[in-house]
Design an enzyme around this catalytic site. Sequence first.
Site, PDB file in Angstrom:
ATOM      1  NE  ARG A  25      26.034  33.237  44.558  1.00  0.00           N
ATOM      2  CZ  ARG A  25      27.121  32.989  43.864  1.00  0.00           C
ATOM      3  NH1 ARG A  25      28.297  33.036  44.432  1.00  0.00           N
ATOM      4  NH2 ARG A  25      27.044  32.681  42.594  1.00  0.00           N
ATOM      5  NE  ARG A  63      25.354  41.989  34.992  1.00  0.00           N
ATOM      6  CZ  ARG A  63      25.045  40.829  35.551  1.00  0.00           C
ATOM      7  NH1 ARG A  63      24.253  40.807  36.599  1.00  0.00           N
ATOM      8  NH2 ARG A  63      25.528  39.703  35.083  1.00  0.00           N
ATOM      9  CE  LYS A 116      35.862  32.368  41.509  1.00  0.00           C
ATOM     10  NZ  LYS A 116      34.809  32.901  42.394  1.00  0.00           N
ATOM     11  N   PRO A 148      31.777  34.266  36.692  1.00  0.00           N
ATOM     12  CG  PRO A 148      33.413  35.335  35.411  1.00  0.00           C
ATOM     13  CD  PRO A 148      32.219  35.597  36.281  1.00  0.00           C
ATOM     14  CD  GLU A 149      31.767  28.574  39.866  1.00  0.00           C
ATOM     15  OE1 GLU A 149      32.398  27.566  40.225  1.00  0.00           O
ATOM     16  OE2 GLU A 149      30.549  28.707  40.020  1.00  0.00           O
TER      17      GLU A 149
END
Length: 300
Positions: free
Chosen positions: A285, A119, A61, A2-3
């Site tokens: 990425r 997770r 974050k 999440p940003e």
Amino acid sequence: MPELPEVEVVRRGLEPAVSGSVITGVTVRDVRSLKRHQGGSEDFVHALTGATLEGAVRRGKFVWFPLRGSHHALVAHLGMSGQMLMGDGVSDFGSHLRIRLDLEKPTGEPVTVGFVDQRIFGSMALEQMEPVPDGHPAGRGWPAAEIPHSVSHIARDPLDPFFDDRAFVAALRSKKTGVKRALLDQNLMSGVGNIYADEALWATRVHYDRPASSLSVALSTTLLAQVRDVFHRALSEGGTSFDSQYVNVNGQSGYFSRSLQAYGRAGEACSRCGGLIVRERFMNRSSYRCERCQKPPSTR
Ligand SMILES: [Zn+2]
């Protein structure tokens, strides 16, 4: 990951529920979610039970909940898949619930906050606060100049009223690295990840690998404005959701994925010039850019 917008959506959702609320019960369902807490599960439960939460604060974050009358805060690290969901006292939050907080609002109404993490990359911890180095309030949602230890090294984010634009532009232009790498550097500015970096670079027509030091003051300032703009637009749509993990406190996903111009759009036409949006490897990425309006630095 999440940003900033996804985390701010969570903070805004929690703020009215936690501000002034007393913790009446703490249940640790999975001790792995306390890996950053010094003292184990018993200590965590004991320290929080009966405490009053002052509010919900965010920087980048990171989100935390200062405890009244104590220089401590409950810090939540959402990690890759952490969620903070709100319930009404009888909600069970499903099988991925790791920590449950039962609260009583100042009105006497019960509210439950569930830390759900499929997770288990995220965690919760009770942390000591320390003075904010620049002496200003620590982040969104809190007037005191105190910050949890694990967040103190993180730079202010561009939605922070005390973010220093001129210092950021100067620091960005001092970097010889590619501009996207600099945008992702949490010591320079926090809260920006892969998605919003690609979007802001697209909006500014800058290639991700262009050396940050080659950007003029004007272009750096425009880039910063585009980061803020994309954050504000994402927030107004509840954030971006690429998998079902990024949800607000009611378990709903945001809609901003529909408004993305570059990220996740490989093979599509650029909405500005009609060029091809391409996906390239970047820091293990991906980076998305328009082949035509975000040319590599060597061919500019
Ligand atoms: Zn284009």
